[in-house]
Design a protein around this motif. Structure first.
Motif, mmCIF file in Angstrom:
data_model
loop_
_atom_site.group_PDB
_atom_site.id
_atom_site.type_symbol
_atom_site.label_atom_id
_atom_site.label_comp_id
_atom_site.label_asym_id
_atom_site.label_seq_id
_atom_site.Cartn_x
_atom_site.Cartn_y
_atom_site.Cartn_z
ATOM 1 N N TYR A 209 -9.500 -13.235 13.894
ATOM 2 C CA TYR A 209 -10.096 -12.198 14.746
ATOM 3 C C TYR A 209 -10.619 -11.035 13.898
ATOM 4 C CZ TYR A 209 -10.509 -8.487 18.200
ATOM 5 O OH TYR A 209 -10.968 -7.455 18.985
ATOM 6 N N GLN A 210 -9.788 -10.563 12.970
ATOM 7 C CA GLN A 210 -10.195 -9.441 12.135
ATOM 8 C C GLN A 210 -11.411 -9.792 11.272
ATOM 9 O OE1 GLN A 210 -8.371 -6.831 13.694
ATOM 10 N NE2 GLN A 210 -8.358 -6.037 11.587
ATOM 11 N N ARG A 211 -11.483 -11.006 10.808
ATOM 12 C CA ARG A 211 -12.561 -11.388 9.901
ATOM 13 C C ARG A 211 -13.856 -11.697 10.653
ATOM 14 N NH1 ARG A 211 -12.987 -13.173 4.673
ATOM 15 N NH2 ARG A 211 -14.737 -14.579 4.228
ATOM 16 N N LEU A 212 -13.736 -12.463 11.741
ATOM 17 C CA LEU A 212 -14.930 -12.943 12.423
ATOM 18 C C LEU A 212 -15.444 -11.975 13.478
ATOM 19 C CD1 LEU A 212 -13.923 -16.688 12.854
ATOM 20 C CD2 LEU A 212 -15.255 -15.643 11.018
ATOM 21 N N VAL A 213 -14.544 -11.281 14.162
ATOM 22 C CA VAL A 213 -14.961 -10.387 15.257
ATOM 23 C C VAL A 213 -15.111 -8.954 14.765
ATOM 24 C CG1 VAL A 213 -14.357 -9.496 17.531
ATOM 25 C CG2 VAL A 213 -13.855 -11.891 16.943
ATOM 26 N N VAL A 214 -14.068 -8.436 14.118
ATOM 27 C CA VAL A 214 -14.111 -7.049 13.670
ATOM 28 C C VAL A 214 -14.944 -6.908 12.397
ATOM 29 C CG1 VAL A 214 -12.687 -5.085 12.968
ATOM 30 C CG2 VAL A 214 -11.878 -6.653 14.738
ATOM 31 N N GLY A 215 -14.968 -7.971 11.576
ATOM 32 C CA GLY A 215 -15.706 -7.910 10.325
ATOM 33 C C GLY A 215 -14.954 -7.241 9.204
ATOM 34 N N ALA A 216 -13.619 -7.280 9.255
ATOM 35 C CA ALA A 216 -12.808 -6.633 8.231
ATOM 36 C C ALA A 216 -12.870 -7.418 6.927
ATOM 37 C CB ALA A 216 -11.364 -6.517 8.720
ATOM 38 N N LYS A 217 -12.612 -6.697 5.833
ATOM 39 C CA LYS A 217 -12.607 -7.308 4.512
ATOM 40 C C LYS A 217 -11.307 -6.975 3.800
ATOM 41 C CE LYS A 217 -16.847 -8.856 4.891
ATOM 42 N NZ LYS A 217 -17.151 -10.306 4.961
ATOM 43 N N GLY A 218 -10.966 -7.781 2.818
ATOM 44 C CA GLY A 218 -9.786 -7.517 2.004
ATOM 45 C C GLY A 218 -8.510 -7.523 2.818
ATOM 46 N N MET A 219 -7.611 -6.596 2.496
ATOM 47 C CA MET A 219 -6.324 -6.522 3.180
ATOM 48 C C MET A 219 -6.457 -6.115 4.633
ATOM 49 S SD MET A 219 -4.081 -7.548 1.067
ATOM 50 C CE MET A 219 -2.621 -7.061 1.985
ATOM 51 N N GLU A 220 -7.586 -5.548 4.997
ATOM 52 C CA GLU A 220 -7.794 -5.147 6.389
ATOM 53 C C GLU A 220 -7.879 -6.356 7.317
ATOM 54 O OE1 GLU A 220 -7.725 -2.144 7.518
ATOM 55 O OE2 GLU A 220 -7.503 -1.207 5.551
ATOM 56 N N GLN A 221 -8.046 -7.549 6.733
ATOM 57 C CA GLN A 221 -8.108 -8.747 7.571
ATOM 58 C C GLN A 221 -6.743 -9.108 8.147
ATOM 59 O OE1 GLN A 221 -11.079 -11.852 5.767
ATOM 60 N NE2 GLN A 221 -10.147 -10.768 4.047
ATOM 61 N N PHE A 222 -5.686 -8.599 7.557
ATOM 62 C CA PHE A 222 -4.343 -8.875 8.070
ATOM 63 C C PHE A 222 -4.174 -8.155 9.404
ATOM 64 C CE2 PHE A 222 0.229 -8.626 8.431
ATOM 65 C CZ PHE A 222 0.641 -9.849 7.927
ATOM 66 N N PRO A 223 -3.695 -8.840 10.443
ATOM 67 C CA PRO A 223 -3.592 -8.196 11.768
ATOM 68 C C PRO A 223 -2.634 -7.004 11.748
ATOM 69 C CG PRO A 223 -2.441 -10.319 11.726
ATOM 70 C CD PRO A 223 -3.219 -10.238 10.475
ATOM 71 N N HIS A 224 -3.103 -5.880 12.359
ATOM 72 C CA HIS A 224 -2.316 -4.648 12.457
ATOM 73 C C HIS A 224 -1.836 -4.197 11.075
ATOM 74 C CE1 HIS A 224 -1.841 -6.650 16.461
ATOM 75 N NE2 HIS A 224 -2.152 -5.418 16.886
ATOM 76 N N GLN A 229 1.855 -1.491 7.336
ATOM 77 C CA GLN A 229 1.938 -0.651 6.145
ATOM 78 C C GLN A 229 2.854 0.540 6.390
ATOM 79 O OE1 GLN A 229 -1.759 1.207 4.814
ATOM 80 N NE2 GLN A 229 -1.328 0.487 2.726
ATOM 81 N N ASP A 230 2.681 1.187 7.556
ATOM 82 C CA ASP A 230 3.572 2.289 7.903
ATOM 83 C C ASP A 230 5.016 1.804 8.045
ATOM 84 O OD1 ASP A 230 1.398 3.954 7.883
ATOM 85 O OD2 ASP A 230 1.075 3.882 10.067
ATOM 86 N N MET A 231 5.156 0.643 8.636
ATOM 87 C CA MET A 231 6.494 0.086 8.784
ATOM 88 C C MET A 231 7.137 -0.138 7.418
ATOM 89 S SD MET A 231 8.907 -1.058 10.762
ATOM 90 C CE MET A 231 8.137 -1.348 12.351
ATOM 91 N N GLY A 232 6.347 -0.623 6.465
ATOM 92 C CA GLY A 232 6.882 -0.816 5.115
ATOM 93 C C GLY A 232 7.276 0.493 4.466
ATOM 94 N N ASN A 233 6.474 1.540 4.672
ATOM 95 C CA ASN A 233 6.821 2.844 4.107
ATOM 96 C C ASN A 233 8.109 3.388 4.715
ATOM 97 O OD1 ASN A 233 4.528 2.828 2.483
ATOM 98 N ND2 ASN A 233 3.271 3.837 4.033
ATOM 99 N N LEU A 234 8.253 3.223 6.036
ATOM 100 C CA LEU A 234 9.468 3.691 6.690
ATOM 101 C C LEU A 234 10.693 2.936 6.199
ATOM 102 C CD1 LEU A 234 8.173 4.115 10.374
ATOM 103 C CD2 LEU A 234 8.695 5.915 8.712
ATOM 104 N N VAL A 235 10.550 1.651 6.035
ATOM 105 C CA VAL A 235 11.670 0.857 5.521
ATOM 106 C C VAL A 235 12.019 1.296 4.105
ATOM 107 C CG1 VAL A 235 12.382 -1.463 4.844
ATOM 108 C CG2 VAL A 235 11.185 -1.119 7.008
ATOM 109 N N ALA A 236 10.983 1.535 3.293
ATOM 110 C CA ALA A 236 11.239 1.979 1.923
ATOM 111 C C ALA A 236 11.935 3.333 1.897
ATOM 112 C CB ALA A 236 9.920 2.041 1.151
#
Length: 276
Positions: A209-224, A229-236
């Motif tokens: 969806y991110q790649r074909l519909v939204v047109g995201a590139k790189g790590m932005e293709q990962f859903p949400h 990323q924020d969740m990882g920062n909070l866990v850290a």
């Protein structure tokens, strides 16, 4: 006239009779007869014979060299060996073509374990000068092999140095001796498989969806991506707060009072009190 009609009828029915006999022999009317009184056989043995039915139409052969002599052995499961005679389940053939019945299906005994079935044919032809001239006995150890229905058939030993209870021992590999595999899954396994499947659908579907519909590139293709990323920062941060050791609210140590430790008092300014 009447006699001629009966003869004609007999000749007409002869092919049908022969066909019926052939079918009867082919379908195994000469099945294994367990040792004991007819009608009071062990239900365990009957169940084991039922397991061996897939091998009923198979014929197994093996060869063994004893000194300068060579012997061929032919074995069938609950069927007569072709040319072996009445009820011959396992026969020995020497180089001269002489056939000796080692065991008969009319005297069958069968036991089993976790991954093997021992089929015993008794009532073979008597020994000439060994084993007290008792009758021969064939023991076929059918061992578990999940690779094929009919595997290798070999002779392991011939015990004839005793005065009694001599035997021929064979081994046959077959899947019929294997216990059925329990394919039932536990509740935990089902939940784990369901969870992994949902995660895979989420990642793959979100990526597309991110790649074909939204047109995201790189790590932005990962859903949400921002959320995780924020969740990882909070866990850290939580791990840093809980797991790492660092001084908190350390009380001031007692120190002696000296001139060098006395801070200069701030100058009080009272300029506002002077008259204008």
């Amino acid at each position: 006239m009447f006699l001629g009609g009966r003869m004609s009828l007999a000749h007409a029915c002869m092919p049908a009779i022969l066909l019926a006999l052939a079918i009867s022999r082919a379908t195994g009317k000469n099945e294994c007869d367990l040792v004991g009184v007819k009608g009071s056989e062990s239900t365990r043995e009957l169940a084991l014979l039922k397991r061996l039915e897939p091998l009923a139409n198979e014929s197994f052969t093996t060869t063994k060299d004893i000194g300068h002599e060579k012997y061929n052995y032919t074995f069938r499961v609950c069927r007569e060996v072709d040319g072996g005679g009445t009820d011959a389940g396992l026969v020995q053939i020497d180089q001269a073509g002489k056939i000796i019945v080692v065991g008969r299906i009319s005297e069958t005994h069968i036991v089993n374990g976790t991954d093997w079935i021992l089929l015993t044919y008794k009532g073979g032809e008597p020994y000439g000068s060994h084993c007290g001239t008792e009758k021969r006995k064939a023991m076929v150890m059918i061992t578990c092999s999940r690779k094929a229905l009919r595997g290798s058939f070999t002779i392991l030993a011939e015990e004839r140095e005793k005065d009694e209870e001599c035997f021929y021992l064979f081994e046959l590999e077959s899947s019929v001796a294997c216990l059925p595999v329990d394919s039932h899954l536990s509740v935990g396994s089902i939940l784990l498989i369901t969870f992994v499947s949902l995660v895979a659908v989420y990642i793959i579907g979100g990526f597309l969806y991110q790649r074909l519909v939204v047109g995201a590139k790189g790590m932005e293709q990962f859903p949400h991506f921002a959320f995780w990323q924020d969740m990882g920062n909070l866990v850290a941060d939580g791990c840093d707060f809980v797991c790492r050791s660092k001084p908190r609210n350390v009380p001031n140590a007692y120190r002696g009072v000296g001139d060098d430790q006395l801070s200069e008092e701030p100058e009080e300014r009272d300029d506002h009190l002077l008259p204008m």
